[in-house]
Design an enzyme around this catalytic site. Sequence first.
Site, PDB file in Angstrom:
ATOM      1  N   ARG A 231     -10.708 -45.552  40.866  1.00  0.00           N
ATOM      2  CA  ARG A 231      -9.664 -46.229  41.658  1.00  0.00           C
ATOM      3  C   ARG A 231     -10.186 -46.427  43.018  1.00  0.00           C
ATOM      4  NH1 ARG A 231      -7.921 -47.913  37.836  1.00  0.00           N
ATOM      5  NH2 ARG A 231      -5.811 -47.762  36.781  1.00  0.00           N
ATOM      6  N   GLU A 260      -7.227 -55.382  45.711  1.00  0.00           N
ATOM      7  CA  GLU A 260      -7.964 -56.223  44.753  1.00  0.00           C
ATOM      8  C   GLU A 260      -7.100 -57.541  44.435  1.00  0.00           C
ATOM      9  OE1 GLU A 260     -10.328 -52.792  42.548  1.00  0.00           O
ATOM     10  OE2 GLU A 260      -8.546 -53.477  41.508  1.00  0.00           O
ATOM     11  N   HIS A 281     -14.202 -54.862  39.586  1.00  0.00           N
ATOM     12  CA  HIS A 281     -13.287 -54.150  38.611  1.00  0.00           C
ATOM     13  C   HIS A 281     -13.564 -54.781  37.018  1.00  0.00           C
ATOM     14  CE1 HIS A 281      -9.372 -51.724  38.795  1.00  0.00           C
ATOM     15  NE2 HIS A 281      -9.906 -51.786  37.430  1.00  0.00           N
TER      16      HIS A 281
END
Length: 314
Positions: A231, A260, A281
Amino acid sequence: MKITVLDNATLANTSLACLEQLGSLKTYELTSPEQVVEHSQGADILITNKVVLNRETISQLKNLKLICVSATGTNNVDLEAAKDHGIAVTNVAGYSTPSVVQHTFSLITNLLGNTHRYQADCQQGAWQKSEMFCRLDYSFNDLQGKTLTIIGGGTLGQAVANVAEAFGANVVMSERKGAPCRDGRTPFDEAIKTADIISVHCPLTEETRNLITLNEFKVMKPSCIIINTARGGIINEADLTSALEQNIIAGAGVDVLTKEPAELSNPLANYKGSNLLLTPHIAWASTESIVRLVKEVSLNIKAFKQGESRSRLV
C-alpha cells in the site's frame, strides 16, 4: 435480485457470466463520487472495488441488502454504517497472491539485473555498436545468497518467502517496529540494516503509515533495494525519492502510491532516475487473478442468497 457493478473497468473486461446467472446485472465502467447514489439506486447488491460507499450514501439506498467488495481491502466502505442499516458486506481474500508474488520478483530481478537499462540501450542501438558479443555496462547481481527481509508475515509475505528460498536467498521475517520479538522474527531495525532486499507486504494502518522514512533509509545498506507492492503511505514517498537521488539506497520498485492515480506533483511519479521502477498498481491484476476475483464475488452472492455466511465482514 438486482446486481450493480459500480466500477466494471477494474475487472478488465472479464466475463461476468457467473454474476448474470444470479440476478439482473447492470454495470458501470466507472462511478464518480457525484454518481454513486444515482448508479446505486434500486440495487439489491452492489459490487465495488474502489468506489466509496460512506454513511451518507448508504443511508439513501433503501433496497440495498449486500455490498460485495471486489478486493481484499474494505476501507472504501463504512462498515459501521452498513451494520446499522442491516446491510451485509463481503470481501475477497487471497485471490491475487500468485500475481503479487510474481510482480514482486519481476521488480526485484529487473533491479538486480538492470534489465530495464539494458533493454533501453538495445532499443537505442547500443548493442549494435558493441565491440564484443555482449555489453556489460551495468551490474547484474544474483538473488542467490542475498538477504531478503520481508515486512509483513501474512499469506503474501510467506508466499514471497517461499519463492525467495527457491532462488537461494536468505529470508528474514521482520518483527513489527518497536514490538517484542517473536520466535522466527528479527527485530525491525536489525532486519532492515542487514537486508540486501526489502519487500513490503503489510497492510496500511496507523502503525505502518510512514513506517519507512529517511531515518530508516539511512540505516540500510547503500546496496539495498526496496520493493513495495502493498500500500502507498507505508514508505514516505518524498523520503524515498531523496534516498534514490542521493544514492542512500541502490534502488526501489514501487507499485502503489499514497494517492492513486498518481498525482502530477508526486515526487516518485516525477523521478527520472534509472534506480526506480514505478508501475501503476498492477501487481494484483493478472488475468487469472481477476477471473478468480469475479468467481469469488459470485460465490459470496450465491451464499448470501442461500442464507449462508461466506467472507462476511458485516
